[in-house]
Design a protein around this motif. Structure first.
Motif, PDB file in Angstrom:
ATOM      1  N   VAL A  56       0.961  -1.489   0.068  1.00 40.43           N
ATOM      2  CA  VAL A  56       0.044  -0.022  -0.102  1.00 40.43           C
ATOM      3  C   VAL A  56       0.685   1.145   0.056  1.00 40.43           C
ATOM      4  CG1 VAL A  56      -1.744   1.462   1.364  1.00 40.43           C
ATOM      5  CG2 VAL A  56      -2.052  -0.960   1.080  1.00 40.43           C
ATOM      6  N   LEU A  57       2.044   1.211   0.814  1.00 44.28           N
ATOM      7  CA  LEU A  57       2.880   2.383   0.930  1.00 44.28           C
ATOM      8  C   LEU A  57       3.236   2.830  -0.564  1.00 44.28           C
ATOM      9  CD1 LEU A  57       4.777   1.999   4.279  1.00 44.28           C
ATOM     10  CD2 LEU A  57       2.577   3.313   3.803  1.00 44.28           C
ATOM     11  N   LEU A  58       3.867   1.476  -1.078  1.00 42.99           N
ATOM     12  CA  LEU A  58       4.456   1.638  -2.529  1.00 42.99           C
ATOM     13  C   LEU A  58       3.528   2.032  -3.583  1.00 42.99           C
ATOM     14  CD1 LEU A  58       6.967  -1.631  -2.132  1.00 42.99           C
ATOM     15  CD2 LEU A  58       7.567   0.991  -2.099  1.00 42.99           C
ATOM     16  N   GLY A  59       2.375   1.744  -3.368  1.00 47.84           N
ATOM     17  CA  GLY A  59       1.279   2.198  -4.204  1.00 47.84           C
ATOM     18  C   GLY A  59       0.472   3.342  -3.971  1.00 47.84           C
ATOM     19  N   THR A  60      -0.657   3.410  -3.381  1.00 42.40           N
ATOM     20  CA  THR A  60      -1.517   4.619  -3.085  1.00 42.40           C
ATOM     21  C   THR A  60      -0.928   5.728  -2.485  1.00 42.40           C
ATOM     22  OG1 THR A  60      -3.222   3.058  -2.888  1.00 42.40           O
ATOM     23  CG2 THR A  60      -3.632   5.106  -2.315  1.00 42.40           C
ATOM     24  N   TYR A  61      -0.039   5.258  -1.404  1.00 42.26           N
ATOM     25  CA  TYR A  61       0.479   6.421  -0.513  1.00 42.26           C
ATOM     26  C   TYR A  61       1.546   7.229  -1.297  1.00 42.26           C
ATOM     27  CZ  TYR A  61      -2.376   5.716   3.392  1.00 42.26           C
ATOM     28  OH  TYR A  61      -3.385   5.492   4.274  1.00 42.26           O
ATOM     29  N   SER A  62       2.165   6.727  -2.284  1.00 48.50           N
ATOM     30  CA  SER A  62       3.493   7.158  -3.181  1.00 48.50           C
ATOM     31  C   SER A  62       2.727   7.929  -4.400  1.00 48.50           C
ATOM     32  CB  SER A  62       4.608   6.517  -3.113  1.00 48.50           C
ATOM     33  OG  SER A  62       4.205   5.300  -4.236  1.00 48.50           O
ATOM     34  N   SER A  63       1.730   7.682  -4.659  1.00 45.52           N
ATOM     35  CA  SER A  63       1.276   8.030  -5.995  1.00 45.52           C
ATOM     36  C   SER A  63       0.546   9.512  -6.210  1.00 45.52           C
ATOM     37  CB  SER A  63       0.066   6.981  -6.326  1.00 45.52           C
ATOM     38  OG  SER A  63      -0.173   7.064  -7.713  1.00 45.52           O
ATOM     39  N   ILE A  64       0.921   9.863  -7.520  1.00 45.76           N
ATOM     40  CA  ILE A  64       0.342  11.250  -7.534  1.00 45.76           C
ATOM     41  C   ILE A  64       0.255  11.449  -8.950  1.00 45.76           C
ATOM     42  CG2 ILE A  64       2.838  12.312  -7.729  1.00 45.76           C
ATOM     43  CD1 ILE A  64       1.578  14.760  -5.914  1.00 45.76           C
ATOM     44  N   SER A  65      -0.664  12.296  -9.351  1.00 46.24           N
ATOM     45  CA  SER A  65      -0.963  12.710 -10.887  1.00 46.24           C
ATOM     46  C   SER A  65      -0.489  14.022 -11.051  1.00 46.24           C
ATOM     47  CB  SER A  65      -2.164  12.806 -11.324  1.00 46.24           C
ATOM     48  OG  SER A  65      -2.309  13.333 -12.737  1.00 46.24           O
ATOM     49  N   GLN A  66       0.721  14.390 -11.916  1.00 45.99           N
ATOM     50  CA  GLN A  66       1.233  15.595 -12.060  1.00 45.99           C
ATOM     51  C   GLN A  66       1.424  15.793 -13.561  1.00 45.99           C
ATOM     52  OE1 GLN A  66       3.596  17.233  -8.037  1.00 45.99           O
ATOM     53  NE2 GLN A  66       4.726  15.807  -9.370  1.00 45.99           N
ATOM     54  N   GLY A  67       0.946  16.758 -14.139  1.00 43.81           N
ATOM     55  CA  GLY A  67       1.074  17.318 -15.491  1.00 43.81           C
ATOM     56  C   GLY A  67       0.342  15.968 -16.283  1.00 43.81           C
ATOM     57  N   GLY A  68      -0.576  15.432 -15.965  1.00 49.39           N
ATOM     58  CA  GLY A  68      -1.521  14.383 -16.746  1.00 49.39           C
ATOM     59  C   GLY A  68      -1.058  13.071 -16.690  1.00 49.39           C
ATOM     60  N   GLN A  69       0.324  12.806 -15.873  1.00 47.92           N
ATOM     61  CA  GLN A  69       0.963  11.791 -15.730  1.00 47.92           C
ATOM     62  C   GLN A  69       0.948  11.067 -14.328  1.00 47.92           C
ATOM     63  OE1 GLN A  69       2.270   9.761 -18.551  1.00 47.92           O
ATOM     64  NE2 GLN A  69       1.296  11.510 -19.568  1.00 47.92           N
ATOM     65  N   VAL A  70       0.785   9.788 -14.067  1.00 46.37           N
ATOM     66  CA  VAL A  70       0.621   9.251 -12.856  1.00 46.37           C
ATOM     67  C   VAL A  70       2.116   8.875 -12.434  1.00 46.37           C
ATOM     68  CG1 VAL A  70      -0.312   7.559 -11.179  1.00 46.37           C
ATOM     69  CG2 VAL A  70      -1.844   8.670 -12.865  1.00 46.37           C
ATOM     70  N   GLN A  71       2.695   9.221 -11.350  1.00 43.21           N
ATOM     71  CA  GLN A  71       4.101   8.811 -10.929  1.00 43.21           C
ATOM     72  C   GLN A  71       4.097   8.579  -9.574  1.00 43.21           C
ATOM     73  OE1 GLN A  71       6.765  12.490 -10.919  1.00 43.21           O
ATOM     74  NE2 GLN A  71       5.223  13.402 -11.996  1.00 43.21           N
ATOM     75  N   ASN A  72       5.194   7.887  -9.127  1.00 40.28           N
ATOM     76  CA  ASN A  72       5.409   7.636  -7.622  1.00 40.28           C
ATOM     77  C   ASN A  72       6.628   8.402  -7.027  1.00 40.28           C
ATOM     78  OD1 ASN A  72       4.159   4.830  -8.933  1.00 40.28           O
ATOM     79  ND2 ASN A  72       3.507   4.898  -6.759  1.00 40.28           N
ATOM     80  N   LEU A  73       6.306   8.941  -5.910  1.00 45.53           N
ATOM     81  CA  LEU A  73       7.321   9.821  -5.304  1.00 45.53           C
ATOM     82  C   LEU A  73       7.791   9.097  -4.048  1.00 45.53           C
ATOM     83  CD1 LEU A  73       5.337  13.103  -5.525  1.00 45.53           C
ATOM     84  CD2 LEU A  73       7.061  12.409  -7.157  1.00 45.53           C
ATOM     85  N   PRO A  74       9.160   9.483  -3.533  1.00 45.67           N
ATOM     86  CA  PRO A  74       9.389   8.911  -2.449  1.00 45.67           C
ATOM     87  C   PRO A  74       8.714   9.213  -1.237  1.00 45.67           C
ATOM     88  CG  PRO A  74      11.280  10.111  -3.749  1.00 45.67           C
ATOM     89  CD  PRO A  74       9.839  10.456  -4.130  1.00 45.67           C
ATOM     90  N   CYS A  75       8.678   8.308  -0.179  1.00 44.11           N
ATOM     91  CA  CYS A  75       8.138   8.366   1.184  1.00 44.11           C
ATOM     92  C   CYS A  75       9.068   8.804   2.149  1.00 44.11           C
ATOM     93  CB  CYS A  75       7.021   7.430   1.247  1.00 44.11           C
ATOM     94  SG  CYS A  75       5.716   7.662   0.201  1.00 44.11           S
ATOM     95  N   PHE A  76       8.966   9.489   2.888  1.00 39.37           N
ATOM     96  CA  PHE A  76       9.905   9.704   4.150  1.00 39.37           C
ATOM     97  C   PHE A  76       9.259   8.981   5.387  1.00 39.37           C
ATOM     98  CE2 PHE A  76      11.900  13.165   2.049  1.00 39.37           C
ATOM     99  CZ  PHE A  76      12.652  13.739   2.744  1.00 39.37           C
ATOM    100  N   LEU A  77      10.095   7.954   5.865  1.00 35.31           N
ATOM    101  CA  LEU A  77       9.613   7.042   6.799  1.00 35.31           C
ATOM    102  C   LEU A  77       9.992   7.164   8.214  1.00 35.31           C
ATOM    103  CD1 LEU A  77       7.576   4.491   6.668  1.00 35.31           C
ATOM    104  CD2 LEU A  77       9.487   3.002   6.231  1.00 35.31           C
ATOM    105  N   LYS A  78       9.552   7.703   8.995  1.00 31.95           N
ATOM    106  CA  LYS A  78      10.206   7.974  10.637  1.00 31.95           C
ATOM    107  C   LYS A  78      10.267   6.584  11.094  1.00 31.95           C
ATOM    108  CE  LYS A  78       8.270  12.396  11.469  1.00 31.95           C
ATOM    109  NZ  LYS A  78       7.344  13.314  12.384  1.00 31.95           N
ATOM    110  N   VAL A  79      11.392   6.466  11.694  1.00 37.14           N
ATOM    111  CA  VAL A  79      11.676   4.990  12.144  1.00 37.14           C
ATOM    112  C   VAL A  79      12.029   5.059  13.608  1.00 37.14           C
ATOM    113  CG1 VAL A  79      12.092   3.832   9.950  1.00 37.14           C
ATOM    114  CG2 VAL A  79      14.063   5.147  11.217  1.00 37.14           C
ATOM    115  N   THR A  80      12.015   4.088  14.508  1.00 37.52           N
ATOM    116  CA  THR A  80      12.543   4.188  15.714  1.00 37.52           C
ATOM    117  C   THR A  80      13.839   3.560  15.606  1.00 37.52           C
ATOM    118  OG1 THR A  80      11.338   1.846  16.100  1.00 37.52           O
ATOM    119  CG2 THR A  80      10.034   3.942  16.733  1.00 37.52           C
ATOM    120  N   ASP A  81      14.527   3.539  17.056  1.00 32.07           N
ATOM    121  CA  ASP A  81      15.968   3.001  17.126  1.00 32.07           C
ATOM    122  C   ASP A  81      15.684   1.512  17.046  1.00 32.07           C
ATOM    123  OD1 ASP A  81      16.489   5.648  17.757  1.00 32.07           O
ATOM    124  OD2 ASP A  81      17.360   5.196  19.611  1.00 32.07           O
ATOM    125  N   SER A  82      14.663   0.800  17.671  1.00 29.43           N
ATOM    126  CA  SER A  82      14.658  -0.641  17.563  1.00 29.43           C
ATOM    127  C   SER A  82      14.319  -1.080  16.220  1.00 29.43           C
ATOM    128  CB  SER A  82      13.458  -0.961  18.752  1.00 29.43           C
ATOM    129  OG  SER A  82      12.270  -0.401  18.221  1.00 29.43           O
TER     130      SER A  82
END
Length: 414
Positions: A56-82
């Protein structure tokens, strides 16, 4: 159009997730930061061994339409030490994620070696919560690639000096908590490369500004659509005053977002197939569409918010879900047009209960709108929980996908 049945049948995740855009200097979306909570209030532990969640993260959450084209953008993922130090950390695609380290991390030798290893393996790393007075951060400034500076916490007066001091590290500086257009302009002059915050959601009202001729025609259409005696022909007669606009509306209605079996060739044909209410929805959409000098992301968010308001209203058994759509869609029209919301409501022919929701978040429409606003900001603790929590995330995810489809159709028809 999909209904809440689609939502109820969709795959449910064990987490609540939203996304916040990260903007470039030109206010295009460059990436998203994921706002992520599992049932125990943790950020990311729920991601382990959850292939469906990663999908889901790699699909919907990174997906956007810009200039009529659907592309996938990077996602910043907050992570814990553990999560970082755990040997079971899932393999995350390097192009798809920026690993965001939290400022309260314990920068032990093992931790520093781990993030060095990740950087050497090709991962991009970001550091949040930077405090120049805390010597701990010195150990990681040569490792990370992106540095988030909270301009509210640090103070704008101090940020410029700090940005100069950080130049030798060759970091990509990200201005965080940018709340107004003025703050954005100041940070732009300082040379920040990326920006986060709600500055795009704040209007800069121009006193006495009136709606453009194109918008006036849409309001005439809207007024006619609300008359009980309106017919398909009476609506089309008004629309024909602007054939280009009518063509664009039909292009969107015919788009894949609506799954129609045969092409609609006129507005009266569209009304016959879809009904007055659906056409009223798309007139509202074009009323909210960007013909000002505003970023596409504002239109995208208006679409997404409208759809989520409608879905939550439908699933919660509220009356007139389409009016919840209208309220969500128009809730940032003041920002789009740079007209104060109260002034704007004096210029548009809407029911008083809809106006009350838009101005002061009153009634059922206002309650659902507030619920969606909290979700968008990742303020999950403020949700009234009108539905089981899992339905919020699915409705949000569906609304993102729907907005992407509609944006693509609108950009192609421009």
């Amino acid at each position: 159009m999909g209904t809440s049945k689609e939502i109820e049948g969709a795959e449910k995740l064990s987490v609540l997730m939203a996304r916040q855009p990260i903007y470039t200097k030109s206010q295009d979306v460059a990436a998203f930061e994921l706002l992520f909570r599992d049932p125990d209030g943790n950020f990311i532990e729920g991601l382990k061994d959850k292939d469906a969640t990663l999908g889901v993260l790699l699909g919907t959450y990174s997906s956007i339409s810009q200039g009529g084209q659907v592309q996938n953008l990077p996602c910043f993922l907050k992570v814990t030490d553990s999560f970082l130090l755990d040997n079971d950390m899932p393999e995350l695609p390097r192009h798809a994620f920026v690993i965001e380290i939290l400022g309260h991390s314990k920068f032990t030798p093992a931790f520093i070696e781990r993030i060095k290893s990740l950087a050497n393996d090709g991962y991009r790393l970001a550091l949040a919560d930077y405090d120049p007075r805390d010597p701990r951060f010195g150990a990681v400034l040569n490792i990370v690639h992106v540095l988030k500076l909270d301009i509210q916490k640090l103070g704008l007066k101090n940020v410029q000096t700090l940005a100069q001091k950080l130049k030798p590290f060759q970091l990509e500086l990200l201005a965080d908590k940018v709340e107004t257009q003025e703050e954005f302009r100041i940070c732009l002059e300082m040379g920040f490369e990326k920006y986060m915050g709600y500055f795009l959601s704040k209007p800069e009202p121009v006193r006495g500004k009136k709606l453009s001729g194109n918008k006036v025609l849409l309001i005439q259409l809207l007024t006619e659509l609300q008359r009980p005696s309106a017919t398909a022909e009476s609506v089309e007669e008004i629309a024909l005053n602007d054939p280009a606009l009518t063509y664009r509306i039909l292009r969107v209605v015919n788009s894949a977002a609506f799954n129609l079996r045969k092409e609609i060739t006129s507005l009266s044909h569209a009304i016959a197939l879809l009904g007055m209410e659906q056409i009223r929805r798309w007139v509202m959409l074009f009323l909210a569409n960007n013909d000002e000098d505003k970023p596409d992301d504002l239109t995208r968010n208006m679409l997404q918010r409208g759809r989520m308001c409608e879905l939550l209203a439908e699933m919660a058994g509220r009356e007139e879900p389409i009016n919840h759509f209208i309220v969500g869609l128009l809730s940032q029209l003041d920002v789009m047009l740079d007209i104060d919301m109260k002034e704007l409501m004096d210029q548009v022919p809407l029911r008083q209960d809809i106006k009350d929701a838009l101005i002061s978040r009153e009634g059922s429409y206002g309650e659902i709108l507030q619920e969606v606003e909290h979700y968008e900001r990742g303020e999950f603790e403020h949700l009234r929980k009108l539905l089981d929590r899992q339905f919020y995330e699915v409705a949000y995810r569906h609304s993102m996908s729907w907005a992407t489809q509609v944006m693509q159709a609108m950009q192609e028809s421009a």
